[in-house]
Each structure stands twice: as structure tokens, then as C-alpha cells.
Design an enzyme around this catalytic site. Structure first.
Site, mmCIF file in Angstrom:
data_model
loop_
_atom_site.group_PDB
_atom_site.id
_atom_site.type_symbol
_atom_site.label_atom_id
_atom_site.label_comp_id
_atom_site.label_asym_id
_atom_site.label_seq_id
_atom_site.Cartn_x
_atom_site.Cartn_y
_atom_site.Cartn_z
ATOM 1 N N ASP A 272 0.969 -1.272 -0.057
ATOM 2 C CA ASP A 272 -0.016 -0.081 0.071
ATOM 3 C C ASP A 272 0.923 1.328 0.111
ATOM 4 O O ASP A 272 2.042 1.068 0.256
ATOM 5 C CB ASP A 272 -0.907 -0.145 1.251
ATOM 6 C CG ASP A 272 -1.701 1.187 1.301
ATOM 7 O OD1 ASP A 272 -2.245 1.637 0.336
ATOM 8 O OD2 ASP A 272 -1.704 1.921 2.462
ATOM 9 N N ASP B 124 -1.705 -0.583 6.030
ATOM 10 C CA ASP B 124 -2.025 -0.056 7.443
ATOM 11 C C ASP B 124 -3.491 0.377 7.563
ATOM 12 O O ASP B 124 -3.813 0.625 8.810
ATOM 13 C CB ASP B 124 -1.058 1.097 7.773
ATOM 14 C CG ASP B 124 -1.480 2.382 7.097
ATOM 15 O OD1 ASP B 124 -1.917 2.380 5.743
ATOM 16 O OD2 ASP B 124 -1.196 3.508 7.766
ATOM 17 N N ASP C 31 -7.113 -1.774 3.780
ATOM 18 C CA ASP C 31 -6.307 -2.796 3.489
ATOM 19 C C ASP C 31 -6.680 -4.235 4.183
ATOM 20 O O ASP C 31 -6.134 -5.132 3.704
ATOM 21 C CB ASP C 31 -4.870 -2.368 3.914
ATOM 22 C CG ASP C 31 -4.502 -1.321 3.149
ATOM 23 O OD1 ASP C 31 -4.516 -0.862 2.053
ATOM 24 O OD2 ASP C 31 -3.699 -0.157 3.984
#
Length: 635
Positions: A310, A505, A509
Site C-alpha cells: 500500500d 495499514d 487494506d
């Protein structure tokens, strides 16, 4: 049965077996072979009985374990009068299980250290005095005194003085971290200097350290895939052992050779080496700030071929920073920032909170806004000191003041614009940036050296922002504008290249972390949902911990495989030698004991794995909270 009771039972069985062997040898040297045989048999019975009970329990669970070989060897030795061999096998087996428990206990020591450091009380300021209160009575906003040597009981912010926190128990970082007033302190750290005050921001049960403790307890209850694989191989190994023993008896007519074959095969190093090596790997990884939720994820982590990252809060710092304040009218830059921050107090978006923190850092007193309306993903409208203020994306604000968007170039790589309008006129822009983490490029290069073949970026941000931020990193792919379900689809698609690791995080996600073969969460700052869904949690806000974690996982698995191959290879040679009559049952038992001790000691090498440490500066502070820049605008 509780673990302490189980350990005491193992100790008692070992003592009985050793006592029987020693007393029997004394009687044998005294010329009383008949008494020696009885004593040896008596020492075998408790170990054999406990083993039979364990085998029956395993069968009840639908498992066929390699312990059957040990039971067969002891039983056969007793039936054919080889009581000394049976006594040696009893000592060997009970000693092996005891040594395994001891080795696992040593390997878990670092994790137990985390659990043992959990504070029970805290010192709270109340009515001009101090009181000692249980942790569950601490509420957000309470002012706590953290004395020198105290473990920080809850997540909070430093309220007075400069704090020096020792985070070595959580991260392996040897030097204390310096925190200035207003910086966030992570629970579980130890105050390494003078006392300071802490303002609690979370309850104890929701703090970082409490979550770490829960994850450690879950990790300790796991069973490794290689151990389960050993269970699946048990039937085949048992069949080979029995077949070889029967063949030795059939072709020679000597049942003692069959007993010798069974003795050498007891117990298989698969039982001992794999769990010890992998649990040692879990302990070693925890020392470096990588909490792996079990031996299963560690073993899978060692085989990862594709890494998906990410962007916000993972590859980037996740803390938007104001690069500049540009005035478009008569208002001064400080006034633009103060009015924008006052209105953004009503928003929880990370960009809004970053604006508020920047204003407070400059010493501004922020008035309370009124008539606030928040448009998710766009901006905030309201009144501050009687003036109508609009804060949000450039297009959102421009449309409400009758101006064209895009008349302010954002020249900083990865920067975003936050427009501010006051009383119907464009007042100016806040140029903000979410910087790439320092050393990110070196970290990715290190992961490639560890065998990661594909590295991709998956983000919900715009493609142009993601491309500018990651320029020069040499990624194998970039997927922008993804929704949570599209991240899941990307993870599933990439599995054709091998096991996939996903690092994130945010709450968005969590589905992808759960779908990946190994999900990694930024536990120090990330959302609770992502930490819950992940298999691995980085205990500090440092993505560079990922490299040592993978290196430790691969080294631990390699050590486990080496122990298994060496142990089974030596056992197989011993079984063949016994079948041809070159080893007596007693000699075979002693040989197997040496093999078992050797593979356990080899497995414990995982405690000394020294991963390559990236040369990055210490983080100034550990912060907590969500991190996401959505479409380059405040909500």
C-alpha cells in the site's frame, strides 16, 4: 492439561526412567541380572503408559503421530527381553520430549519477556496529588506520571519535558528514542531518563501494547505447517520402519534385529527439530520488532515471491506535512492556516488533522467552528469567528467561489493542494506532501536480494500522485485508484507467480491482508482492523523491519529443513545398519539419542540469526492513528 502440569509430568517420567536405568545398571554390575531386568522394565512402564495415552488422544483427533514408532520399539524390546534397550529408549524418548520443551521455552523467552512486562497499575494525577490506579481505570485525557524505569502503560502524548524511551523490548532498537512534548509515546516502552507526564489517548485494552500481548499469546498457540506435514508423513514413515524391521526379522530369523531397527527410528527428528527452529524464529523476529502470529505464517513468509505494498502510511510516511502556505488575496499566510485549522478541528481526516497539528505547532489558538458541514471525500464548510470558511480540494472550493480549479501548480512530487476560501473568495492554498519513507529504495533492493521476484504498489490514490511519489523505485507494477475489493482481486491474481505478501495499514487494506498468503500490518500506527486481519505486525512505524523479518523467516525454515534432512538421513543409515546386524538395540538407542540432541541444538541456531540491518536514522516518535490521503483532498 495446563502447560505447567504437562511439564511437571514430563519431568517426573524422565526422572523415573533415568532412575530405573541407573538402578538397573547398578544391579547388573552387582551380578543380579534378574533384578536389573525387572528394574529396567519398571522404569519403562510410566514412559510407555504416557506415550500410549498420547497416541490414543492423537488418534481421537484423527492424527497419526510418529510416537507410534517409539511405543512399538519399547514394547518390542520388552517382549523379546531386551529390557536394557527398552530402558534406554524410555530415557531417550522422555529426555527428548523434555529437551524439546526446554528448547521451546528458551526460544519463546523474548516473547515471554513481552508478556511479563505488562504493567498492572499506573500513577495518575488527581486533585493536585498522585494516586495509584489499575490500568482498566485509565481513561483518555488522564494525566499520568511516568517515572524512570516505568513501562508506559497506555498510548499517549508527552505532556511535559523531553522523554527518552527505551523501545528495545518491542523493536530491538538499542538506543533510546527522544520524544519532544506533544509527541506520541507507544505503550510498552520503558522510561530511560527523568520522569515525565503523559496524557492518555487510549484506554489500556485498546493500546498498542495490549494488542501486542494478544498477538503474542495467539502466536504461541500455533502449530507449524511443517509439523502438520510431519504428521501427514507419519503413516508412511511408520510403514517403512515396520516393513524394514519385519524384513530384517524375516530374512535372518532374528527378532532382535527388528527391535534394533525400531529403536534407531525413535523418535523422528521431524517431531523435535521443526517446532524448535520455527518457534526460535518467532522469538528472534519479535526481537527485531516483527511480530509473526505463529509458526505457520513464518513458514509461509519464507516462501514469498510477490510483495504488494500500500502507499499511504506504508511506503510513504503517512503523516501529511505542510510544504508551504500560498496566499491568493489579502489574508496573511498565518491567518489562512489559522482559519483552515480552526474549521478542520471538526474533521477526523488525516489531512485535516495534519493542518490542525501544524497550526498548534506554530502556537495558534484555534477558535471553535460553528455550523459545520462535512462532505466526505471533498471538504468542510462552516463558520469561524463569524466568517464563512471552506476548506477542501481545489476543485471543491473553486466551484463554491466561482473560480476555475487548477490555477495553482503543485510542483512537489506527490504533493496535494488544500484550497481555503473565506467569505466567498479564494484565500489561498496549503501545499501538502506525504513524503516517501527515508531508505525505501534501499529497503526494496534488500527485499529483492532476499528472493522477492515481484514488487507492486496498490493504492487508492490517483495514478499521477502515486507515480510521482514512487519514481525511481523500480517497481514491477503500479495499480492506482483501487477500491478494497480491487486490492483483493489483485492479490488473488498475483498468486499465479507464487505466494503473495500484502503490506498495509488502513481499514481499507484489511480485506487484502486477509486474502494474501501473508498479510503484514503497520501495527504501531495502522488501524486495528488491519492488525487483526494480518499474519504479521510490524511493532514500530518502520517499513524497513520487513527485510529482517523475511530474512529471519527464511533462515529459520532453512535451519529446520537442515535439521530434518540430517536427522532423518542419520536415522535411516542407522536403521539399515541395525537391519544388517551392525547395531544392537542398545547401541541403536544411544545413537538415536545423539542424533536427537544434535538436531535440537542445530535448530536452536535460529535464536542467533543476525539479519542485515538497514542504516536508517531512529524515528523521532511513534505515532498512532489512521493514515490515508483520499484523492488529494480533505474530506
Amino acid at each position: 492439561m495446563e502447560k505447567p502440569q504437562t511439564d511437571r509430568l514430563k519431568t517426573a517420567i524422565l526422572l523415573l526412567a533415568v532412575t530405573g536405568l541407573v538402578v538397573g545398571l547398578a544391579a547388573w554390575f552387582a551380578g543380579r541380572a534378574d533384578i536389573a531386568s525387572i528394574v529396567w522394565a519398571a522404569g519403562v512402564v510410566p514412559a510407555l503408559a504416557a506415550l500410549v495415552v498420547e497416541i490414543l488422544r492423537s488418534i481421537g483427533r484423527g492424527e497419526v503421530g510418529l510416537d507410534i514408532v517409539a511405543a512399538l520399539s519399547m514394547s518390542a524390546a520388552l517382549v523379546f527381553g531386551e529390557t536394557l534397550a527398552a530402558a534406554v529408549v524410555a530415557v531417550m524418548y522422555s529426555g527428548g520430549t523434555f529437551l524439546e520443551a526446554f528448547a521451546e521455552g528458551r526460544a519463546r523467552r523474548s516473547m515471554q519477556d513481552l508478556l511479563s512486562r505488562v504493567p498492572r497499575t499506573a500513577t495518575r494525577h488527581r486533585d493536585g496529588g498522585l494516586e495509584e490506579v489499575p490500568l482498566d481505570e485509565i481513561a483518555p485525557g488522564d494525566r499520568l506520571l511516568i517515572r524512570q524505569g516505568d513501562v508506559v502503560p497506555v498510548d499517549g502524548t508527552v505532556a511535559s519535558g523531553t522523554a527518552f524511551l527505551d523501545t528495545s523490548a518491542l523493536t530491538g532498537e538499542s538506543l533510546p528514542v527522544r520524544l519532544s512534548p506533544g509527541a506520541d509515546a507507544m505503550s510498552g516502552s520503558t522510561n530511560a531518563a527523568e520522569a515525565f507526564d503523559l496524557i492518555a489517548t487510549r484506554e489500556a485494552r485498546d493500546s498498542t501494547y495490549a494488542g501486542i500481548v494478544r498477538l503474542v499469546e495467539a502466536a504461541q498457540a500455533s502449530k507449524a505447517p511443517m509439523s502438520r506435514l510431519a504428521d501427514r508423513w507419519s503413516l508412511g514413515f511408520l510403514a517403512v520402519t515396520v516393513a524394514l524391521a519385519f524384513a530384517a526379522w524375516w530374512f535372518t530369523g532374528d527378532p532382535i534385529r527388528a527391535v534394533a531397527v525400531l529403536v534407531v527410528a525413535t523418535p523422528c527428528p521431524l517431531i523435535l527439530a521443526v517446532p524448535v527452529a520455527l518457534v526460535a524464529g518467532l522469538s528472534r523476529a519479535a526481537h527485531f520488532g516483527v511480530l509473526i502470529k505463529g509458526a505457520g505464517p513464518l513458514e509461509t513468509m519464507a516462501r514469498i515471491r510477490t510483495l504488494i505494498l500500500d502507499k499511504t502510511g506504508t511506503l510513504t510516511d503517512g503523516r501529511p506535512q505542510i510544504m508551504s502556505v500560498d496566499s491568493a488575496g489579502d489574508l496573511a499566510e498565518d491567518d489562512i492556516l489559522r482559519l483552515a485549522a480552526a474549521l478542520d478541528q471538526a474533521s477526523k481526516h488525516p489531512v485535516a488533522q495534519a493542518i490542525v497539528e501544524a497550526a498548534k505547532a506554530r502556537g495558534f489558538t484555534l477558535p471553535v467552528p460553528s455550523d459545520v458541514a462535512e462532505i466526505p471525500g471533498e471538504g468542510v464548510v462552516g463558520h469561524v469567528e463569524g466568517r464563512r470558511v471552506i476548506v477542501g480540494g481545489d476543485g471543491f472550493v473553486a466551484a463554491r467561489v466561482g473560480r476555475m480549479a487548477g490555477d495553482h501548480p503543485a510542483t512537489v512530487a506527490g504533493s496535494v493542494l488544500v484550497a481555503v476560501a473565506v467569505d466567498g473568495h479564494m484565500a489561498g492554498h496549503l501545499v501538502m506532501s506525504d513524503p516517501l519513507r527515508e531508505g525505501a529504495g534501499a529497503m526494496l533492493e534488500g527485499l529483492r536480494r532476499e528472493g522477492i521476484a515481484r514488487i507492486l504498489l496498490a493504492t487508492g490514490d490517483r495514478a499521477d500522485v502515486a507515480e510521482r511519489v514512487t519514481e525511481g523505485l523500480g517497481l514491477d507494477g503500479l495499480r492506482a485508484g483501487l477500491t478494497p475489493d480491487q486490492k483483493v482481486l489483485l492479490v488473488l491474481t498475483e498468486r499465479k507467480h507464487g505466494p503473495v505478501m500484502m503490506v498495509g495499514d488502513g481499514v481499507n487494506d484489511a480485506p487484502a491482508l486477509a486474502a494474501a498468503d501473508v498479510g503484514v500490518a503497520m501495527g504501531a500506527r495502522g488501524a486495528a482492523a488491519s492488525a487483526e486481519a494480518a499474519d504479521v505486525v510490524l511493532l514500530v512505524d518502520r517499513i524497513d523491519r520487513l527485510g529482517p523479518g523475511i530474512e529471519i523467516a527464511r533462515a529459520s525454515r532453512r535451519i529446520a529443513v537442515e535439521s530434518v534432512v540430517a536427522g532423518i538421513g542419520l536415522s535411516a543409515m542407522g536403521m539399515i545398519a541395525a537391519a544388517f546386524g551392525y547395531l544392537t538395540p542398545v547401541q541403536g538407542a544411544l545413537l538415536q539419542e545423539v542424533i536427537d540432541v544434535a538436531v535440537i541444538l542445530n535448530a536452536l541456531r535460529a535464536l542467533r540469526i543476525a539479519p542485515h540491518e538497514p542504516a536508517l536514522p531512529n524515528p523521532r516518535a511513534v505515532t498512532s492513528g489512521p493514515a490515508d490521503i483520499s484523492q488529494g483532498a480533505t474530506p
